[in-house]
Write a protein that holds these residues in place. Structure first.
Motif, PDB file in Angstrom:
ATOM      1  N   PRO A 166      -1.813  14.460   1.470  1.00  0.00           N
ATOM      2  CA  PRO A 166      -1.130  13.703   0.493  1.00  0.00           C
ATOM      3  C   PRO A 166      -0.272  12.544   1.051  1.00  0.00           C
ATOM      4  CG  PRO A 166      -0.096  15.800   0.628  1.00  0.00           C
ATOM      5  CD  PRO A 166      -1.527  15.972   1.311  1.00  0.00           C
ATOM      6  N   ASN A 167       0.041  12.721   2.387  1.00  0.00           N
ATOM      7  CA  ASN A 167       0.768  11.814   2.783  1.00  0.00           C
ATOM      8  C   ASN A 167      -0.070  10.451   3.673  1.00  0.00           C
ATOM      9  OD1 ASN A 167       3.133  12.946   2.127  1.00  0.00           O
ATOM     10  ND2 ASN A 167       3.046  14.382   3.657  1.00  0.00           N
ATOM     11  N   SER A 168      -1.127  10.741   3.512  1.00  0.00           N
ATOM     12  CA  SER A 168      -2.143   9.646   4.322  1.00  0.00           C
ATOM     13  C   SER A 168      -2.666   8.619   3.514  1.00  0.00           C
ATOM     14  CB  SER A 168      -3.596  10.368   4.847  1.00  0.00           C
ATOM     15  OG  SER A 168      -3.314  11.440   5.866  1.00  0.00           O
ATOM     16  N   TYR A 169      -2.925   7.468   4.050  1.00  0.00           N
ATOM     17  CA  TYR A 169      -3.459   6.416   3.178  1.00  0.00           C
ATOM     18  C   TYR A 169      -4.742   6.225   3.351  1.00  0.00           C
ATOM     19  CZ  TYR A 169       1.570   4.968   3.473  1.00  0.00           C
ATOM     20  OH  TYR A 169       2.939   4.815   3.411  1.00  0.00           O
ATOM     21  N   TYR A 170      -5.679   5.830   2.257  1.00  0.00           N
ATOM     22  CA  TYR A 170      -6.918   5.594   2.220  1.00  0.00           C
ATOM     23  C   TYR A 170      -7.098   4.155   1.613  1.00  0.00           C
ATOM     24  CZ  TYR A 170      -7.101  10.839   2.756  1.00  0.00           C
ATOM     25  OH  TYR A 170      -6.873  12.006   3.197  1.00  0.00           O
ATOM     26  N   VAL A 171      -7.860   3.363   2.313  1.00  0.00           N
ATOM     27  CA  VAL A 171      -8.224   2.195   1.935  1.00  0.00           C
ATOM     28  C   VAL A 171      -9.816   1.819   1.973  1.00  0.00           C
ATOM     29  CG1 VAL A 171      -8.155  -0.475   2.167  1.00  0.00           C
ATOM     30  CG2 VAL A 171      -6.030   1.130   2.833  1.00  0.00           C
ATOM     31  N   ALA A 172     -10.368   1.715   0.883  1.00  0.00           N
ATOM     32  CA  ALA A 172     -11.762   1.606   0.867  1.00  0.00           C
ATOM     33  C   ALA A 172     -12.040   0.287  -0.016  1.00  0.00           C
ATOM     34  CB  ALA A 172     -12.306   2.734   0.042  1.00  0.00           C
ATOM     35  N   SER A 184     -12.952  12.948   9.595  1.00  0.00           N
ATOM     36  CA  SER A 184     -12.573  14.024  10.578  1.00  0.00           C
ATOM     37  C   SER A 184     -11.556  13.565  11.645  1.00  0.00           C
ATOM     38  CB  SER A 184     -13.921  14.745  11.261  1.00  0.00           C
ATOM     39  OG  SER A 184     -14.844  15.032  10.517  1.00  0.00           O
ATOM     40  N   VAL A 185     -11.502  12.579  11.796  1.00  0.00           N
ATOM     41  CA  VAL A 185     -10.451  11.977  13.024  1.00  0.00           C
ATOM     42  C   VAL A 185      -8.902  12.158  12.189  1.00  0.00           C
ATOM     43  CG1 VAL A 185      -9.805   9.985  14.117  1.00  0.00           C
ATOM     44  CG2 VAL A 185     -12.160  10.251  13.935  1.00  0.00           C
ATOM     45  N   PRO A 186      -8.318  12.902  13.043  1.00  0.00           N
ATOM     46  CA  PRO A 186      -6.722  12.999  12.555  1.00  0.00           C
ATOM     47  C   PRO A 186      -6.214  11.728  12.403  1.00  0.00           C
ATOM     48  CG  PRO A 186      -7.285  14.364  14.578  1.00  0.00           C
ATOM     49  CD  PRO A 186      -8.302  13.735  14.424  1.00  0.00           C
ATOM     50  N   ALA A 187      -5.876  10.993  11.423  1.00  0.00           N
ATOM     51  CA  ALA A 187      -5.238   9.805  11.217  1.00  0.00           C
ATOM     52  C   ALA A 187      -4.327   9.880  10.144  1.00  0.00           C
ATOM     53  CB  ALA A 187      -6.465   8.909  10.971  1.00  0.00           C
ATOM     54  N   VAL A 188      -3.353   8.842   9.913  1.00  0.00           N
ATOM     55  CA  VAL A 188      -2.552   8.455   8.881  1.00  0.00           C
ATOM     56  C   VAL A 188      -3.077   7.525   7.737  1.00  0.00           C
ATOM     57  CG1 VAL A 188      -0.141   7.709   7.957  1.00  0.00           C
ATOM     58  CG2 VAL A 188      -0.670   8.970  10.269  1.00  0.00           C
ATOM     59  N   LEU A 189      -3.883   6.572   8.505  1.00  0.00           N
ATOM     60  CA  LEU A 189      -4.603   5.425   7.711  1.00  0.00           C
ATOM     61  C   LEU A 189      -6.184   5.822   7.720  1.00  0.00           C
ATOM     62  CD1 LEU A 189      -4.616   2.820   5.935  1.00  0.00           C
ATOM     63  CD2 LEU A 189      -4.272   1.725   7.961  1.00  0.00           C
ATOM     64  N   TYR A 190      -6.887   5.925   6.634  1.00  0.00           N
ATOM     65  CA  TYR A 190      -8.306   6.099   6.609  1.00  0.00           C
ATOM     66  C   TYR A 190      -8.737   4.680   6.112  1.00  0.00           C
ATOM     67  CZ  TYR A 190      -7.638  10.990   7.790  1.00  0.00           C
ATOM     68  OH  TYR A 190      -7.410  11.965   8.794  1.00  0.00           O
ATOM     69  N   LEU A 191      -9.819   4.073   6.946  1.00  0.00           N
ATOM     70  CA  LEU A 191     -10.137   2.830   6.055  1.00  0.00           C
ATOM     71  C   LEU A 191     -11.850   3.109   6.146  1.00  0.00           C
ATOM     72  CD1 LEU A 191      -8.433   1.259   9.131  1.00  0.00           C
ATOM     73  CD2 LEU A 191      -7.907   0.654   6.667  1.00  0.00           C
ATOM     74  N   LEU A 192     -12.433   2.750   4.856  1.00  0.00           N
ATOM     75  CA  LEU A 192     -13.785   3.184   4.429  1.00  0.00           C
ATOM     76  C   LEU A 192     -14.290   1.954   4.111  1.00  0.00           C
ATOM     77  CD1 LEU A 192     -12.954   6.424   2.462  1.00  0.00           C
ATOM     78  CD2 LEU A 192     -13.411   6.061   4.782  1.00  0.00           C
ATOM     79  N   ASP A 193     -15.350   1.529   4.828  1.00  0.00           N
ATOM     80  CA  ASP A 193     -16.044   0.210   4.409  1.00  0.00           C
ATOM     81  C   ASP A 193     -17.391   0.492   3.730  1.00  0.00           C
ATOM     82  OD1 ASP A 193     -16.738  -2.296   4.324  1.00  0.00           O
ATOM     83  OD2 ASP A 193     -16.681  -2.757   6.400  1.00  0.00           O
ATOM     84  N   LEU A 211       1.013  -1.347  -0.104  1.00  0.00           N
ATOM     85  CA  LEU A 211       0.049   0.008   0.222  1.00  0.00           C
ATOM     86  C   LEU A 211       0.868   1.251   0.032  1.00  0.00           C
ATOM     87  CD1 LEU A 211      -2.610  -1.116   2.778  1.00  0.00           C
ATOM     88  CD2 LEU A 211      -3.004  -0.991   0.171  1.00  0.00           C
ATOM     89  N   SER A 212       0.525   2.201  -0.870  1.00  0.00           N
ATOM     90  CA  SER A 212       1.197   3.407  -0.866  1.00  0.00           C
ATOM     91  C   SER A 212       0.040   4.629  -0.429  1.00  0.00           C
ATOM     92  CB  SER A 212       1.716   3.656  -2.098  1.00  0.00           C
ATOM     93  OG  SER A 212       0.782   3.535  -3.181  1.00  0.00           O
ATOM     94  N   PRO A 213       0.655   5.823  -0.167  1.00  0.00           N
ATOM     95  CA  PRO A 213      -0.411   7.126   0.227  1.00  0.00           C
ATOM     96  C   PRO A 213      -1.303   7.272  -1.055  1.00  0.00           C
ATOM     97  CG  PRO A 213       1.947   7.517   0.731  1.00  0.00           C
ATOM     98  CD  PRO A 213       2.085   6.235   0.139  1.00  0.00           C
ATOM     99  N   GLY A 214      -2.416   7.702  -0.719  1.00  0.00           N
ATOM    100  CA  GLY A 214      -3.641   7.801  -1.635  1.00  0.00           C
ATOM    101  C   GLY A 214      -4.584   6.803  -1.409  1.00  0.00           C
ATOM    102  N   LEU A 215      -5.374   6.837  -2.502  1.00  0.00           N
ATOM    103  CA  LEU A 215      -6.509   5.613  -2.173  1.00  0.00           C
ATOM    104  C   LEU A 215      -6.372   4.516  -2.870  1.00  0.00           C
ATOM    105  CD1 LEU A 215      -9.658   5.281  -1.613  1.00  0.00           C
ATOM    106  CD2 LEU A 215     -10.240   6.166  -3.836  1.00  0.00           C
ATOM    107  N   THR A 216      -6.673   3.471  -2.005  1.00  0.00           N
ATOM    108  CA  THR A 216      -6.351   2.120  -2.569  1.00  0.00           C
ATOM    109  C   THR A 216      -8.003   1.412  -2.300  1.00  0.00           C
ATOM    110  OG1 THR A 216      -4.332   2.029  -1.699  1.00  0.00           O
ATOM    111  CG2 THR A 216      -5.348  -0.272  -2.301  1.00  0.00           C
ATOM    112  N   ALA A 243      -7.234   5.063  -8.928  1.00  0.00           N
ATOM    113  CA  ALA A 243      -6.780   4.355  -7.738  1.00  0.00           C
ATOM    114  C   ALA A 243      -6.189   3.058  -7.850  1.00  0.00           C
ATOM    115  CB  ALA A 243      -7.954   4.572  -6.724  1.00  0.00           C
ATOM    116  N   LYS A 244      -5.202   2.697  -6.971  1.00  0.00           N
ATOM    117  CA  LYS A 244      -4.798   1.400  -6.977  1.00  0.00           C
ATOM    118  C   LYS A 244      -5.945   0.563  -6.402  1.00  0.00           C
ATOM    119  CE  LYS A 244      -1.736   3.031  -4.027  1.00  0.00           C
ATOM    120  NZ  LYS A 244      -1.722   4.170  -4.353  1.00  0.00           N
ATOM    121  N   THR A 245      -6.049  -0.670  -6.880  1.00  0.00           N
ATOM    122  CA  THR A 245      -6.985  -1.800  -6.699  1.00  0.00           C
ATOM    123  C   THR A 245      -6.336  -3.057  -6.197  1.00  0.00           C
ATOM    124  OG1 THR A 245      -7.101  -2.643  -8.911  1.00  0.00           O
ATOM    125  CG2 THR A 245      -8.738  -0.886  -8.000  1.00  0.00           C
TER     126      THR A 245
END
Lengths: 358, 179
Positions: free
Chosen positions: B154-160, B119-128, B17-22, B174-176
């Motif tokens: 830009p430095n945060s990770y997003y996994v949806a 809104s929660v300050p985080a490095v990794l955001y996980l969206l289900d 995984l890299s920064p940005g949306l996966t 986005a990466k898949t």
């Protein structure tokens, strides 16, 4: 801390009923835990009180238990009559501080007539509610409660009957005028008529004048209780009954039964405690979403626990405090034990809360 | 990486995984939600092998149970500082601050859940499944909000995790990861 206060405020606003139920269940558990021990304490205290009305009851030779049962409770038949000589002897005895005669054997409408003097009203804590105490042999008083039941008022004239049966031979020649109404502490004193001892002699045409059924004594010193049995041994046709020893014997006999009552009596509070635990558990289940939400916010376990279950715990504590306040006047140590026991369901429920998985 | 939940075992392919949306794709039961929980650190199961990402500061938008029934939206907002009025407007949630969750529609709740998670300050955001209950207009509104958030961090990770073609199209670059 901010989130805890926010949750508590919201729970107070939206969950008032469950919080009140928790307070009520904790109060109920604490009170019910108390009932069995309070019952036996009450029985024992009543026995102790009964033993303190008189130090000795002197009756005609017979069973001491029968003398006490008859003189204090109007149960059983008298063992016989004490002659005037006995009264004179005991009234002058150096160990005796004061005495109170009791004459029994007749009734009005099936309720016993107690021939006595004013000491009886003082010793037995009988309060005069209306009128005056009887002083002449034609005067009678009774408990206001009994008077109300029998529709008797001050100024009414009554006739006594011989024996304990209302249908006994009527003493038609002797009128008794109601001159006062009383209120006694004991059921036996609220279910009887009181006349001066002389009234008994007049009811029976002067027959047996000077004699009584029993003589209650109060001693100058309790140490005389040890010496008096030997005095009674030397007295022909007299029996000394010592309530303090009789009730101590009864207490000893009844102790296992009362202990059993206490053990079985704990089932009820145990059942309420289980209900309390179940209620708290289901309440906790209802907090699942809130728990998950706080979990997602990565709050600490302590913060989660306090936010969700702090207010139910405060409610439970309110119940304990209310219980302590209610029983404060009775016996603080007993009340504390009840509250302590009631804390147990909350502790179990709190343990279950922490076991609920996210 | 192998995750064991009771008697059920899920084996995951190697993930980088890299920064940005996966976007995590896959059939139901493949273990997508389990993966998010493992990354969030709230999975009650056994994880063998290294997680693709491990951060202390993570935020999860779960599919359900992401609100407290007896708190109003504004009280939820107090628990997660950083939600602006502008963000509420942007997701079409203005004027709902004093409502309780049961007074909102499923779509409104899902958007509110997305708002709280981001809104929660985080490095990794996980969206289900962030758009499963939204109609096309509202889904696009949510995607725009997510896009802005990603650009702002830009430095945060997003996994949806998603099954939604609209999301896949909206974030086609986005990466898949296919499970």
């Amino acid at each position: 801390m901010k989130s805890i206060v926010l949750f508590w405020r919201a729970q107070l606003r939206r969950k008032t009923a469950p919080l009140l139920i928790i307070a009520f269940l904790s109060l109920l558990t604490a009170l019910l835990v108390q009932v069995p021990s309070m019952t036996s304490s009450y029985v024992y205290s009543k026995w102790r009180e009964s033993a303190q009305y008189a130090d000795v009851v002197v009756g005609y030779k017979g069973s001491p238990l029968q003398i006490v049962a008859n003189t204090l409770y109007r149960l059983e038949n008298p063992t016989g009559n004490l002659p005037q000589e006995s009264l004179t002897y005991w009234n002058k005895h150096p160990m005796v501080s004061e005495s109170c005669p009791v004459a029994l054997g007749d009734n009005i409408d099936g309720y016993p007539i107690v021939g006595t003097d004013t000491n009886y009203f003082r010793w037995m804590n009988i309060a005069l509610l209306k009128g005056r105490l009887p002083s002449a042999s034609t005067e009678v008083v009774l408990a206001a409660e009994l008077a109300n039941r029998l529709e008797i008022s001050i100024g009414d004239h009554l006739h006594s009957s011989h024996g304990s049966d209302a249908k006994g031979e009527a003493h038609d020649h002797h009128h008794l005028e109601v001159v006062g109404l009383t209120r006694g502490e004991r059921a036996a004193d609220n279910e009887a008529f009181f006349v001066p001892v002389e009234a008994y002699y007049d009811m029976h045409h002067g027959q047996g004048a000077g004699a009584v059924t029993a003589l209650m004594l109060r001693l100058k010193s309790k140490s005389a209780l040890v010496m008096l049995p030997r005095v009674f041994d030397a007295r022909a046709n007299e029996q000394g009954a010592f309530p303090v020893f009789i009730f101590a014997g009864l207490q000893k006999q009844w102790a296992p039964t009362l202990a059993k009552l206490e053990t079985w009596g704990m089932l009820l509070p145990a059942a309420v405690a289980l209900l309390f635990i179940a209620f708290l558990y289901f309440l906790a289940q209802g907090e699942r979403e809130a728990r998950l939400y706080l979990h997602h916010l990565k709050t600490s376990p302590l913060e989660r626990f306090m936010a969700l279950y702090g207010m139910p715990l405060i409610s439970a504590l309110s119940g304990f405090l209310l219980h302590l306040l209610l029983l404060w006047g009775l016996d603080f140590s007993i009340a504390s034990i009840g509250a302590g026991f009631a804390l147990l369901p909350t502790a179990v429920a709190a343990l279950l809360f922490t076991r609920i998985r996210s | 990486m192998i995750i064991t939940l009771g008697s059920h075992t899920i084996t995951y392919p190697e993930m980088v995984l890299s920064p940005g949306l996966t976007l995590v794709l896959g059939p139901s039961g493949a273990g997508k939600t389990t993966l998010l929980r493992a990354l969030h650190g709230t999975l009650e199961g056994r994880v063998d092998g290294p997680l693709p990402l491990e951060f202390d500061h993570t935020s999860l938008m779960p599919q359900q149970h992401s609100w407290v029934p007896y708190l109003t939206l504004s009280e939820h907002m107090k628990l997660t500082p950083g939600i602006s009025e502008q963000a509420l407007d942007q997701l079409g949630l203005e004027g709902l601050e004093n409502k309780f969750p049961h007074q909102l529609s499923v779509g409104q709740l899902q958007r509110f859940s997305l708002l709280i998670s981001l809104s929660v300050p985080a490095v990794l955001y996980l969206l289900d499944e962030p758009s499963s209950a939204l109609d096309t207009d509202l889904a696009e509104q949510s995607f725009r909000y997510l896009e802005q958030h990603i650009q702002a961090h830009p430095n945060s990770y997003y996994v949806a995790v998603t099954h939604d073609d609209r999301m896949m199209r909206a974030f086609s670059s986005a990466k898949t990861i296919e499970l």
